[in-house]
Design a protein around this motif. Structure first.
Motif, PDB file in Angstrom:
ATOM      1  N   VAL A  53       0.820  -1.165   0.054  1.00 24.30           N
ATOM      2  CA  VAL A  53       0.013   0.193   0.091  1.00 24.30           C
ATOM      3  C   VAL A  53       0.840   1.302  -0.154  1.00 24.30           C
ATOM      4  N   SER A  54       0.320   2.489  -0.220  1.00 31.50           N
ATOM      5  CA  SER A  54       1.009   3.493  -0.155  1.00 31.50           C
ATOM      6  C   SER A  54       1.566   3.880   1.310  1.00 31.50           C
ATOM      7  N   GLN A  55       2.692   4.691   1.296  1.00 34.92           N
ATOM      8  CA  GLN A  55       3.100   5.070   2.673  1.00 34.92           C
ATOM      9  C   GLN A  55       1.786   5.744   3.410  1.00 34.92           C
ATOM     10  N   ASP A  56       1.083   6.778   2.734  1.00 30.90           N
ATOM     11  CA  ASP A  56      -0.002   7.553   3.132  1.00 30.90           C
ATOM     12  C   ASP A  56      -0.845   6.594   3.744  1.00 30.90           C
ATOM     13  N   HIS A  57      -1.361   5.304   2.846  1.00 32.52           N
ATOM     14  CA  HIS A  57      -2.330   4.728   3.538  1.00 32.52           C
ATOM     15  C   HIS A  57      -2.046   4.051   4.590  1.00 32.52           C
ATOM     16  N   GLU A  58      -0.706   3.432   4.653  1.00 33.08           N
ATOM     17  CA  GLU A  58      -0.186   3.000   5.720  1.00 33.08           C
ATOM     18  C   GLU A  58      -0.073   3.560   7.191  1.00 33.08           C
ATOM     19  N   THR A  59       0.364   4.856   6.855  1.00 33.85           N
ATOM     20  CA  THR A  59       0.183   5.938   8.006  1.00 33.85           C
ATOM     21  C   THR A  59      -0.990   6.127   8.382  1.00 33.85           C
ATOM     22  N   GLY A  60      -1.972   6.225   7.532  1.00 33.00           N
ATOM     23  CA  GLY A  60      -3.421   6.332   7.880  1.00 33.00           C
ATOM     24  C   GLY A  60      -3.930   5.157   8.724  1.00 33.00           C
ATOM     25  N   LEU A  61      -3.567   4.022   8.613  1.00 31.84           N
ATOM     26  CA  LEU A  61      -3.774   2.779   9.229  1.00 31.84           C
ATOM     27  C   LEU A  61      -3.013   2.664  10.566  1.00 31.84           C
ATOM     28  N   ARG A  62      -2.073   3.203  10.683  1.00 29.66           N
ATOM     29  CA  ARG A  62      -1.213   3.540  12.021  1.00 29.66           C
ATOM     30  C   ARG A  62      -1.812   4.203  12.846  1.00 29.66           C
ATOM     31  N   LYS A  63      -2.277   5.377  12.446  1.00 29.58           N
ATOM     32  CA  LYS A  63      -3.070   6.435  13.153  1.00 29.58           C
ATOM     33  C   LYS A  63      -4.387   6.008  13.669  1.00 29.58           C
ATOM     34  N   ARG A  64      -5.129   5.167  12.939  1.00 34.53           N
ATOM     35  CA  ARG A  64      -6.249   4.787  13.320  1.00 34.53           C
ATOM     36  C   ARG A  64      -6.176   3.531  14.328  1.00 34.53           C
ATOM     37  N   ARG A  65      -5.273   2.798  14.155  1.00 30.27           N
ATOM     38  CA  ARG A  65      -4.921   1.882  15.307  1.00 30.27           C
ATOM     39  C   ARG A  65      -4.358   2.543  16.730  1.00 30.27           C
ATOM     40  N   LEU A  66      -3.897   3.644  16.406  1.00 29.33           N
ATOM     41  CA  LEU A  66      -3.589   4.612  17.842  1.00 29.33           C
ATOM     42  C   LEU A  66      -4.699   5.061  18.394  1.00 29.33           C
ATOM     43  N   VAL A  67      -5.595   5.521  17.617  1.00 30.12           N
ATOM     44  CA  VAL A  67      -6.778   6.077  18.236  1.00 30.12           C
ATOM     45  C   VAL A  67      -7.623   4.957  18.702  1.00 30.12           C
ATOM     46  N   ILE A  68      -7.637   3.887  18.315  1.00 37.20           N
ATOM     47  CA  ILE A  68      -8.619   2.579  18.681  1.00 37.20           C
ATOM     48  C   ILE A  68      -7.632   2.077  20.055  1.00 37.20           C
ATOM     49  N   LYS A  69      -6.483   2.249  20.025  1.00 35.81           N
ATOM     50  CA  LYS A  69      -5.750   1.742  21.447  1.00 35.81           C
ATOM     51  C   LYS A  69      -6.126   2.706  22.514  1.00 35.81           C
ATOM     52  N   ASP A  70      -6.129   4.182  21.975  1.00 32.32           N
ATOM     53  CA  ASP A  70      -6.358   4.959  23.209  1.00 32.32           C
ATOM     54  C   ASP A  70      -7.797   4.780  23.559  1.00 32.32           C
ATOM     55  N   GLN A  71      -8.899   4.489  22.921  1.00 33.84           N
ATOM     56  CA  GLN A  71     -10.040   4.260  23.343  1.00 33.84           C
ATOM     57  C   GLN A  71     -10.059   3.008  24.212  1.00 33.84           C
ATOM     58  N   ILE A  72      -9.488   1.845  23.876  1.00 34.64           N
ATOM     59  CA  ILE A  72      -9.294   0.643  24.784  1.00 34.64           C
ATOM     60  C   ILE A  72      -8.590   0.914  25.931  1.00 34.64           C
ATOM     61  N   ALA A  73      -7.650   1.892  26.041  1.00 34.46           N
ATOM     62  CA  ALA A  73      -6.929   2.194  27.194  1.00 34.46           C
ATOM     63  C   ALA A  73      -7.665   2.979  28.220  1.00 34.46           C
ATOM     64  N   GLU A  74      -8.743   4.020  27.564  1.00 34.21           N
ATOM     65  CA  GLU A  74      -9.713   4.675  28.263  1.00 34.21           C
ATOM     66  C   GLU A  74     -10.515   3.951  29.026  1.00 34.21           C
ATOM     67  N   ALA A  75     -10.994   2.842  28.135  1.00 34.18           N
ATOM     68  CA  ALA A  75     -12.202   2.183  28.800  1.00 34.18           C
ATOM     69  C   ALA A  75     -11.722   1.310  29.980  1.00 34.18           C
ATOM     70  N   LEU A  76     -10.334   0.773  29.809  1.00 34.53           N
ATOM     71  CA  LEU A  76      -9.588   0.141  30.948  1.00 34.53           C
ATOM     72  C   LEU A  76      -9.608   0.779  32.106  1.00 34.53           C
ATOM     73  N   SER A  77      -9.139   2.121  31.919  1.00 33.79           N
ATOM     74  CA  SER A  77      -8.884   2.996  33.083  1.00 33.79           C
ATOM     75  C   SER A  77     -10.208   3.190  33.926  1.00 33.79           C
ATOM     76  N   LEU A  78     -11.216   3.073  33.060  1.00 29.33           N
ATOM     77  CA  LEU A  78     -12.636   3.542  33.868  1.00 29.33           C
ATOM     78  C   LEU A  78     -13.094   2.150  34.566  1.00 29.33           C
ATOM     79  N   MET A  79     -12.588   1.230  34.216  1.00 30.64           N
ATOM     80  CA  MET A  79     -13.181  -0.067  34.891  1.00 30.64           C
ATOM     81  C   MET A  79     -12.630  -0.157  36.255  1.00 30.64           C
ATOM     82  N   ALA A  80     -13.409  -0.589  37.285  1.00 31.95           N
ATOM     83  CA  ALA A  80     -13.083  -0.680  38.802  1.00 31.95           C
ATOM     84  C   ALA A  80     -12.436  -1.911  38.858  1.00 31.95           C
TER      85      ALA A  80
END
Length: 80
Positions: A53-80
């Motif tokens: 894939v193009s470098q731009d597409h791969e970079t976009g995928l990496r950014k998307r993965r990071l956003v999802i990872k941040d959402q997972i981390a946030e959900a885990l931090s809210l869990m008691a």
């Protein structure tokens, strides 16, 4: 670039029990995990040039993965 998979176990060491508990109790969280795995797989395929894939597409995928990872981390931090 590295072609090492970024598994959830590696990204969130020691939190797999919490991840599993949230996965079975929260459909939105379960979808986040599915989305993370799908994007992570796409990145791995791109990195290994199985489907170049193009470098731009791969970079976009990496950014998307990071956003999802941040959402997972946030959900885990809210869990008691």
């Amino acid at each position: 670039m590295s072609n090492t998979p970024h598994t959830l176990g590696e990204e969130f060491p020691g939190q797999m029990d919490k991840i599993h508990a949230l996965k079975v109790s929260d459909p939105r969280f379960a979808q986040l995990l599915a989305d993370y795995d799908a994007v992570n797989d796409e990145i791995h395929v791109a990195e290994t040039n199985l489907q170049p894939v193009s470098q731009d597409h791969e970079t976009g995928l990496r950014k998307r993965r990071l956003v999802i990872k941040d959402q997972i981390a946030e959900a885990l931090s809210l869990m008691a």
